[in-house]
Design a protein around this motif. Structure first.
Motif, PDB file in Angstrom:
ATOM      1  N   PRO A  89       0.847  -1.207   0.000  1.00 43.24           N
ATOM      2  CA  PRO A  89       0.000   0.000   0.000  1.00 43.24           C
ATOM      3  C   PRO A  89       0.874   1.247   0.000  1.00 43.24           C
ATOM      4  CG  PRO A  89      -0.765  -1.574   1.634  1.00 43.24           C
ATOM      5  CD  PRO A  89       0.540  -2.102   1.139  1.00 43.24           C
ATOM      6  N   GLU A  90       0.345   2.322  -0.544  1.00 40.87           N
ATOM      7  CA  GLU A  90       1.110   3.559  -0.668  1.00 40.87           C
ATOM      8  C   GLU A  90       1.620   4.057   0.683  1.00 40.87           C
ATOM      9  OE1 GLU A  90       0.623   8.066  -2.539  1.00 40.87           O
ATOM     10  OE2 GLU A  90      -0.977   6.566  -2.766  1.00 40.87           O
ATOM     11  N   GLU A  91       0.802   3.864   1.761  1.00 37.75           N
ATOM     12  CA  GLU A  91       1.214   4.332   3.080  1.00 37.75           C
ATOM     13  C   GLU A  91       2.460   3.589   3.565  1.00 37.75           C
ATOM     14  OE1 GLU A  91      -1.699   3.332   2.254  1.00 37.75           O
ATOM     15  OE2 GLU A  91      -3.030   5.080   2.375  1.00 37.75           O
ATOM     16  N   MET A  92       2.511   2.269   3.309  1.00 37.03           N
ATOM     17  CA  MET A  92       3.675   1.496   3.731  1.00 37.03           C
ATOM     18  C   MET A  92       4.901   1.837   2.879  1.00 37.03           C
ATOM     19  SD  MET A  92       2.236  -2.310   4.678  1.00 37.03           S
ATOM     20  CE  MET A  92       3.797  -2.773   5.406  1.00 37.03           C
ATOM     21  N   GLN A  93       4.682   2.152   1.621  1.00 33.34           N
ATOM     22  CA  GLN A  93       5.802   2.553   0.770  1.00 33.34           C
ATOM     23  C   GLN A  93       6.460   3.818   1.300  1.00 33.34           C
ATOM     24  OE1 GLN A  93       4.452   2.945  -3.268  1.00 33.34           O
ATOM     25  NE2 GLN A  93       4.166   0.743  -3.575  1.00 33.34           N
ATOM     26  N   LYS A  94       5.641   4.770   1.765  1.00 38.29           N
ATOM     27  CA  LYS A  94       6.179   6.015   2.315  1.00 38.29           C
ATOM     28  C   LYS A  94       7.029   5.741   3.545  1.00 38.29           C
ATOM     29  CE  LYS A  94       2.446   8.983   0.630  1.00 38.29           C
ATOM     30  NZ  LYS A  94       1.308   9.875   1.018  1.00 38.29           N
ATOM     31  N   CYS A  95       6.633   4.736   4.326  1.00 39.25           N
ATOM     32  CA  CYS A  95       7.406   4.391   5.525  1.00 39.25           C
ATOM     33  C   CYS A  95       8.797   3.904   5.137  1.00 39.25           C
ATOM     34  CB  CYS A  95       6.686   3.300   6.329  1.00 39.25           C
ATOM     35  SG  CYS A  95       5.044   3.783   6.902  1.00 39.25           S
ATOM     36  N   PHE A  96       8.865   3.044   4.116  1.00 37.29           N
ATOM     37  CA  PHE A  96      10.164   2.532   3.690  1.00 37.29           C
ATOM     38  C   PHE A  96      10.971   3.608   2.975  1.00 37.29           C
ATOM     39  CE2 PHE A  96       7.920  -1.527   4.197  1.00 37.29           C
ATOM     40  CZ  PHE A  96       8.872  -2.241   4.896  1.00 37.29           C
ATOM     41  N   ASP A  97      10.285   4.515   2.253  1.00 34.53           N
ATOM     42  CA  ASP A  97      11.006   5.609   1.591  1.00 34.53           C
ATOM     43  C   ASP A  97      11.715   6.483   2.616  1.00 34.53           C
ATOM     44  OD1 ASP A  97      10.147   4.710  -0.840  1.00 34.53           O
ATOM     45  OD2 ASP A  97       8.459   6.097  -0.983  1.00 34.53           O
ATOM     46  N   GLY A  98      11.010   6.819   3.695  1.00 31.80           N
ATOM     47  CA  GLY A  98      11.590   7.672   4.717  1.00 31.80           C
ATOM     48  C   GLY A  98      12.267   6.931   5.849  1.00 31.80           C
ATOM     49  N   LYS A  99      12.282   5.597   5.774  1.00 29.31           N
ATOM     50  CA  LYS A  99      12.859   4.755   6.831  1.00 29.31           C
ATOM     51  C   LYS A  99      12.282   5.149   8.192  1.00 29.31           C
ATOM     52  CE  LYS A  99      17.163   4.081   4.267  1.00 29.31           C
ATOM     53  NZ  LYS A  99      18.643   4.202   4.275  1.00 29.31           N
ATOM     54  N   ASP A 100      10.983   5.395   8.197  1.00 29.37           N
ATOM     55  CA  ASP A 100      10.277   5.881   9.382  1.00 29.37           C
ATOM     56  C   ASP A 100       9.563   4.704  10.052  1.00 29.37           C
ATOM     57  OD1 ASP A 100       8.709   7.157  11.279  1.00 29.37           O
ATOM     58  OD2 ASP A 100       8.334   8.895   9.987  1.00 29.37           O
ATOM     59  N   ILE A 101      10.183   4.157  11.116  1.00 33.26           N
ATOM     60  CA  ILE A 101       9.612   3.001  11.812  1.00 33.26           C
ATOM     61  C   ILE A 101       8.343   3.394  12.561  1.00 33.26           C
ATOM     62  CG2 ILE A 101      10.033   1.267  13.593  1.00 33.26           C
ATOM     63  CD1 ILE A 101      12.944   1.320  12.850  1.00 33.26           C
ATOM     64  N   GLN A 102       8.358   4.578  13.170  1.00 38.98           N
ATOM     65  CA  GLN A 102       7.189   5.020  13.928  1.00 38.98           C
ATOM     66  C   GLN A 102       5.970   5.146  13.015  1.00 38.98           C
ATOM     67  OE1 GLN A 102       7.798   8.617  16.112  1.00 38.98           O
ATOM     68  NE2 GLN A 102       5.695   8.731  16.876  1.00 38.98           N
ATOM     69  N   LEU A 103       6.178   5.704  11.810  1.00 41.24           N
ATOM     70  CA  LEU A 103       5.071   5.815  10.860  1.00 41.24           C
ATOM     71  C   LEU A 103       4.607   4.438  10.423  1.00 41.24           C
ATOM     72  CD1 LEU A 103       3.249   7.574   9.110  1.00 41.24           C
ATOM     73  CD2 LEU A 103       5.063   7.633   7.368  1.00 41.24           C
ATOM     74  N   LEU A 104       5.542   3.507  10.273  1.00 41.97           N
ATOM     75  CA  LEU A 104       5.184   2.147   9.900  1.00 41.97           C
ATOM     76  C   LEU A 104       4.311   1.503  10.964  1.00 41.97           C
ATOM     77  CD1 LEU A 104       5.478  -0.283   7.985  1.00 41.97           C
ATOM     78  CD2 LEU A 104       7.573  -0.906   9.218  1.00 41.97           C
ATOM     79  N   GLN A 105       4.663   1.782  12.243  1.00 43.78           N
ATOM     80  CA  GLN A 105       3.864   1.248  13.351  1.00 43.78           C
ATOM     81  C   GLN A 105       2.437   1.791  13.298  1.00 43.78           C
ATOM     82  OE1 GLN A 105       6.182   2.538  16.655  1.00 43.78           O
ATOM     83  NE2 GLN A 105       7.787   0.973  16.383  1.00 43.78           N
ATOM     84  N   GLU A 106       2.298   3.058  13.012  1.00 41.99           N
ATOM     85  CA  GLU A 106       0.975   3.671  12.949  1.00 41.99           C
ATOM     86  C   GLU A 106       0.154   3.097  11.787  1.00 41.99           C
ATOM     87  OE1 GLU A 106       1.612   7.821  12.653  1.00 41.99           O
ATOM     88  OE2 GLU A 106       2.506   8.023  14.653  1.00 41.99           O
ATOM     89  N   VAL A 107       0.809   2.891  10.646  1.00 41.29           N
ATOM     90  CA  VAL A 107       0.109   2.353   9.471  1.00 41.29           C
ATOM     91  C   VAL A 107      -0.373   0.944   9.744  1.00 41.29           C
ATOM     92  CG1 VAL A 107       0.403   1.626   7.071  1.00 41.29           C
ATOM     93  CG2 VAL A 107       1.322   3.819   7.823  1.00 41.29           C
ATOM     94  N   ILE A 108       0.478   0.108  10.358  1.00 42.62           N
ATOM     95  CA  ILE A 108       0.120  -1.283  10.641  1.00 42.62           C
ATOM     96  C   ILE A 108      -1.034  -1.361  11.626  1.00 42.62           C
ATOM     97  CG2 ILE A 108       0.955  -3.394  11.770  1.00 42.62           C
ATOM     98  CD1 ILE A 108       3.603  -2.971  10.422  1.00 42.62           C
ATOM     99  N   SER A 109      -1.047  -0.442  12.620  1.00 44.19           N
ATOM    100  CA  SER A 109      -2.103  -0.464  13.639  1.00 44.19           C
ATOM    101  C   SER A 109      -3.480  -0.207  13.040  1.00 44.19           C
ATOM    102  CB  SER A 109      -1.800   0.550  14.736  1.00 44.19           C
ATOM    103  OG  SER A 109      -1.878   1.880  14.226  1.00 44.19           O
ATOM    104  N   LYS A 110      -3.509   0.511  11.931  1.00 40.47           N
ATOM    105  CA  LYS A 110      -4.777   0.843  11.295  1.00 40.47           C
ATOM    106  C   LYS A 110      -5.236  -0.226  10.302  1.00 40.47           C
ATOM    107  CE  LYS A 110      -3.743   5.800  11.589  1.00 40.47           C
ATOM    108  NZ  LYS A 110      -3.512   7.028  10.799  1.00 40.47           N
TER     109      LYS A 110
END
Length: 377
Positions: free
Chosen positions: A305-326
């Motif tokens: 999903p586009e939201e998870m791609q943004k997490c890997f683009d920015g190497k943002d683990i916290q954002l990844l956690q938020e995306v997974i929770s939803k």
């Protein structure tokens, strides 16, 4: 008493036995080129005939099926059958129209055939389909392996001279060079020049390719002339240069047409080779990227999903956690497993799992736990 109609003899195309040619024209070669062109036109016309007959037969088959369907629906008295009947009738009408159009095209094609001039291939038919001659096979005929070895040996010995001939431009220079090196007048030289042209086109050296292509056709014409005269090519190459330098427009056009056709074939072969090389390179790069689970990280990333791609683009683990929770837990676990198998995500499980599924679940739980701890803080 009805008169015989001789009008059919008014237009006969017979180029093979003409003798009114320019003295500088290689008459056998000219007749062979004319005959080949005519044969190709005839084959093309026959192919069109087959295609039209096939299309007409296919159209009639479809119409027969549609008519049978209409008959079956007329017999049936159900409401569904009545609803389908109108559609079937419309389809039948459409197919009848298509059949008439194909018949019209076939009739026009047949009229064109009647207008075509006769030639030596249509004036007479063969009396026997084959002849059987009791002769022993030539034991001196070279095998493919022997031909390949002969070519390899010749090139290793004369490669520098062949390349030099391939770069020449003037007729006189080419003739003098072959006079000094008559051993170059052979099939091996022509074959090497063909490969050389393809190599140059692959390297995008287009001007050089066209120059070598010119010399390739020079060698090919010499070899063809030798075949038509049934002599050694080394004994007739001077005759070719005498003809090409003093020939009329028709002979020169035959040479130029073959040259342009050859260059197009070279470009086609070079394109195929480049595409093949690109595919092999891409596959090698893909194999290098393959993760521990056998998946390509690029393919996995593009499927996220586009939201998870943004997490890997920015190497943002916290954002990844938020995306997974939803996300739905099952969907989130599936994405995380594919990320692990491709190497996009390297698990750091604190539990000792026995299988991939346990490792995946632990990783998913780690992300959830880290998120909860972050909220508490």
């Amino acid at each position: 008493m009805s008169r015989i109609d001789y009008s059919v003899w008014d237009h006969i195309e017979v180029s093979d036995d003409e003798d009114d040619t320019h003295p500088n024209i290689d008459t056998p070669s000219l007749f062979r080129w004319r005959h080949q062109a005519r044969v190709e036109r005839m084959e093309e016309f026959e192919k069109k005939t087959e295609d039209l007959n096939k299309a007409l037969a296919d159209s009639r088959r479809k119409l027969s099926e549609a008519q049978k369907k209409v008959q079956d629906l007329n017999i049936s008295a159900t409401d569904d059958a009545k609803a389908e009947l109108s559609k079937a009738l419309a389809e039948e009408k459409k197919l009848k129209k298509e059949e008439r159009e194909w018949e019209k095209k076939r009739d026009e094609h047949n009229r064109e055939e009647k207008k075509m001039p006769w030639n030596v291939d249509t004036l007479s038919k063969e009396g026997f389909s084959k002849s059987v001659v009791n002769v022993k096979p030539d034991s001196n005929e070279e095998t493919e392996e022997e031909k390949e070895q002969k070519h390899k040996t010749f090139v290793e010995k004369n490669e520098k001279q062949i390349k030099h001939f391939g770069m020449m431009r003037r007729w006189d220079d080419s003739q003098k060079y072959l006079s000094d090196n008559p051993h170059l007048v052979c099939e091996e030289t022509a074959n090497y020049l063909v490969i050389m042209c393809i190599d140059l086109e692959v390297e995008e050296k287009h001007a050089l390719m066209e120059q070598v292509a010119h010399q390739t056709i020079v060698m090919q014409f010499i070899l063809e002339l030798a075949k038509s005269l049934k002599v050694d090519p080394r004994g007739c190459f001077r005759q070719f240069f005498a003809k090409i330098k003093t020939a009329d427009q028709q002979y020169q056009e035959a040479f130029n047409d073959e040259l342009e056709s050859f260059k197009e074939r070279v470009r086609g072969r070079a394109k195929i080779r480049i595409e093949k090389a690109m595919k092999e390179y891409e596959e090698e790069e893909r194999q290098k990227r393959i993760g521990p689970g056998g998946l390509d990280p690029v393919e996995v990333y593009e499927s996220l999903p586009e939201e998870m791609q943004k997490c890997f683009d920015g190497k943002d683990i916290q954002l990844l956690q938020e995306v997974i929770s939803k996300m739905d837990p099952t969907e989130a676990k599936a994405h995380m497993k594919r990320c692990i198998d491709s190497g996009l995500w390297v698990p750091n499980s604190k539990t000792d799992g026995d299988g991939d599924e346990k490792e995946e679940d632990a990783t998913y739980e780690e992300v959830k736990q880290e998120q909860e701890e972050a909220k508490k803080e």
